[in-house]
Scaffold this motif. Sequence first.
Motif, PDB file in Angstrom:
ATOM      1  N   ILE A 540       0.778  -1.076   0.155  1.00  0.00           N
ATOM      2  CA  ILE A 540       0.206   0.055  -0.187  1.00  0.00           C
ATOM      3  C   ILE A 540       0.794   1.362  -0.218  1.00  0.00           C
ATOM      4  O   ILE A 540       1.994   1.248   0.609  1.00  0.00           O
ATOM      5  N   THR A 541       0.568   1.879  -0.970  1.00  0.00           N
ATOM      6  CA  THR A 541       1.529   3.130  -0.864  1.00  0.00           C
ATOM      7  C   THR A 541       0.822   4.692  -0.831  1.00  0.00           C
ATOM      8  O   THR A 541       1.612   5.604  -0.336  1.00  0.00           O
ATOM      9  N   HIS A 542      -0.293   4.808  -1.038  1.00  0.00           N
ATOM     10  CA  HIS A 542      -1.131   5.975  -0.592  1.00  0.00           C
ATOM     11  C   HIS A 542      -2.430   5.924   0.053  1.00  0.00           C
ATOM     12  O   HIS A 542      -3.177   4.967  -0.292  1.00  0.00           O
ATOM     13  N   GLU A 582       3.891  -1.210  11.124  1.00  0.00           N
ATOM     14  CA  GLU A 582       5.007  -2.306  10.543  1.00  0.00           C
ATOM     15  C   GLU A 582       4.583  -2.938   9.169  1.00  0.00           C
ATOM     16  O   GLU A 582       5.039  -3.425   8.474  1.00  0.00           O
ATOM     17  N   SER A 583       3.136  -2.806   8.766  1.00  0.00           N
ATOM     18  CA  SER A 583       2.742  -3.421   7.483  1.00  0.00           C
ATOM     19  C   SER A 583       3.305  -2.513   6.438  1.00  0.00           C
ATOM     20  O   SER A 583       3.490  -2.941   5.117  1.00  0.00           O
ATOM     21  N   ALA A 632      -4.167   3.565  -2.647  1.00  0.00           N
ATOM     22  CA  ALA A 632      -3.137   3.176  -3.818  1.00  0.00           C
ATOM     23  C   ALA A 632      -2.246   2.161  -3.731  1.00  0.00           C
ATOM     24  O   ALA A 632      -1.699   2.093  -2.453  1.00  0.00           O
ATOM     25  N   PHE A 633      -2.037   1.081  -4.391  1.00  0.00           N
ATOM     26  CA  PHE A 633      -1.268  -0.103  -4.268  1.00  0.00           C
ATOM     27  C   PHE A 633      -0.421  -0.114  -5.425  1.00  0.00           C
ATOM     28  O   PHE A 633      -0.424   0.261  -6.509  1.00  0.00           O
ATOM     29  N   THR A 634       0.640  -1.165  -5.200  1.00  0.00           N
ATOM     30  CA  THR A 634       1.640  -1.417  -6.241  1.00  0.00           C
ATOM     31  C   THR A 634       2.036  -3.000  -6.120  1.00  0.00           C
ATOM     32  O   THR A 634       2.243  -3.433  -4.937  1.00  0.00           O
ATOM     33  N   VAL A 635       1.954  -3.438  -7.279  1.00  0.00           N
ATOM     34  CA  VAL A 635       2.181  -5.003  -7.266  1.00  0.00           C
ATOM     35  C   VAL A 635       2.992  -5.214  -8.467  1.00  0.00           C
ATOM     36  O   VAL A 635       2.555  -4.908  -9.769  1.00  0.00           O
TER      37      VAL A 635
END
Length: 839
Positions: A540-542, A582-583, A632-635
């Motif tokens: 998870i970024t944003h 921590e996530s 917002a996520f990144t994979v």
Amino acid sequence: MTELSTPAATPPTVYRGLLTKWSWRELWQGQLWPVAVALTLIIACVFALSALVMRVEGVMVDQGRSMIAADRVFRSANPLPPTLLERAEQQGLQTSVQTRFGTMAFSDEAMQLVSVKSVDSAFPLRGALSLQSANGVRHQVQPGELWLAARLFDLLKVKEGDTLAIGDAELVISGTIMEEPELSFNPFSQMPAVLIHADDLAQTGAIQPGSRVQYRAYFKGEDAQLAALQQATTLAAGDRWLSETTQGRTGDILEKARQYLSLTLILVIMMATATLVLTCLHYVSTRRETVAMMKSLGASRRWLWLWLSRQLVMLFTLAALAGGAIGSGLEYLLRLPLGAILPDALPSVGLMPWGVSVLVALLVALPAMGIALWQLVEAPAIAVMQPQVDVPLNPERYLLLLFPVLAALWWFGDNGLMWVTLAGLFILMGVLGLLGVLVVAVLKRFRWGAAMQLALSRISRSPLATGAQLAALTSSLMLLTVIWLLRSDLLSDWQQTLPADAPNVFALNIAPEQQADYLAALDAQNIMRSEGYPVIRGRITHVNDDALLTMSASSATDTPNASATASESDAETGSETPVRDESLRRELNFTWRESLPEHNTVIAGEWGAAGGVSVESGIADRLGIELGDKLAFTVNSQDFTATVTSLRDVEWRNMRPNFYFIFTPDVMAHLPATWLVSFRIEAGQEGLINQLGRDFPTVSLLDLRTMATRIQGIMQQISLSLSVLAGLGVVSGLLLVMTLLRLSMAQRKLEIKLYRTLGASRQRITATVWGEYGIMALIAGIMAAIGAESVVAALVKWGFELPVTAHPWVWVGVPVLALLLVVIIIRSMLQQLLLPLQR
């Protein structure tokens, strides 16, 4: 009028002998023996509880430390600093080192990804390592040896004595790893295990720049030395200390058990102290005229204190000896139900329980007895003719309360749970006493029969005394109920944490084309399993276009089912660098589903809206995520967004597939994923694990059977211990209630004579007594049920951090218990009290 003093013709030794005999006679023939019994009860209960708590806690700590193979473990993604081991040796600590990494193992016919643990000959410092070979069972790894997990023999098609290649090294298989002390939920460490000696690590050549390696240092020694070592160590990124309380599931159980043990001990001390206060007040009321008469004959306050102090010294000495002996026997009896699960060699407790019990008794006796006896000594001589004359209030005597208060401040320190509990209990006692007086006042407004009207009149005659009696009776019933309810809630939570049918094997990295065949293979064997879950790892970024700090620790890894508690999440990251959560340190497991998992509960929003994501409530709170937020996520370098449509409660400890983020299929279904399924292997189905490994060699199996068995054993041990301690707490509460009722009944003797003098019949007096105590028992029982539910709900929610549950049986059971106790006491005493009325 002359004061009582030593006659000139009487030698001092004779005088002291007479005073001693008088003190003995007063102790046994007067009314001081109930005080001695109460004091003995305090010492015996505290002795038994503290000894059992020390033993059980010692066993629990030992079990917890066996799970990490040492008293403390230093884990790092970097090579161990030499100063750490040097400092440990200087402090006299036992040490052991381990290097852990993943690599491929090659036999002549097969290959397999394995988790290699390079250990020295001192490993393990705690727990049992069992290595089985044709020559017998071994417990340490020696240079040149290679030990394999049992299922590797089938996967690699090898046997003992064959040669196996680990990296560049070719080692002869020494035998089978039957039992390891270390267990964790880290999938990296749950690959089939291989043990080699530290001397053989270099020749494997498996550790290269960029390799994923974990280094561990194990320490064993005194807690103070371990704390000093930990305090003196500066942690770098990737470093972490592990103890028995940081190991997620077991650490959580141990910590809650400790809280319950401490709370039970405090509540038992409170109830025993209340018993002592009541008996002291009763003694003062019976000896007031005697002291007044002695004062009228010239006895000074100094002489009275000398007379009383001799009795108190004798009383306390007898109580300390008798209480210690009874407490020792009681502690032995309390251990009998635990004999099947406690180790043969129990931790020694020495004289500590006896010293603690005597000290606690002294601290509570100082104000409990001192204030009452101070009031007795202040009784005026005129009280011989006017027993009801008031004694002047002397505020100085209440300074004795400072002794237990200061001791509590030192003992509890910053233990917020204890302070909140004690403050809440005292406030609740006052409120319950006031409510009891109001209920009696309301009842008195209605028309009743003559006996009931007389009973209500007797109860409401002195609101202060009535409030005190109802508060004492209610509080004692409430405290014993709290002890039992807390025990029930803890055991219920632990049963849900690891139920008998909990999954004990996870299959990971199932290719999409293998999924249907893999599930069919499980169903063909009637294996209890979960649904299949697609899994993609990402970050998870944003949150609403606000960037989150994302730090990647070299040792970071997520659990296969993301089922980590906060402490387990910490344990997997290996870093102490502060981050928002921590996530954010690592990649997480993402999944998508059309339906809500049956073991999840939606607490806000709605499930399943298109383009949405359901977020676990804990991480939502920590990251400030709310319904409607855009995340917002990144994979794999692919960015995408989703809107928060629901928040879920997740039980992370139930060993089922759980996830922080669950997406709707339209968001992620187009991304490549592997699949995950959990299932349960019962006794007699062990061969299925090896068969699955042969039929699906690319699927990783996470076998948690040994861990589940060990955790269930610890839970059984703790559960029985808590049940025994709760039973002792309930018995202490029942003794307090019965003491309270007996003393209250004894105070009715003069009133019963007065009723008879005024013409009341035996039947009328009997009905009045039954009515009075029946009303008090019913009111106290109902209020105790209300108070117990309130206290337990608060403790469970904010103290033990468990879900709050209702206990319907309390609303009937506690009032019935109160009425039953009243029936027992009245039937045992009423006949004696009515003797003056017999013709």
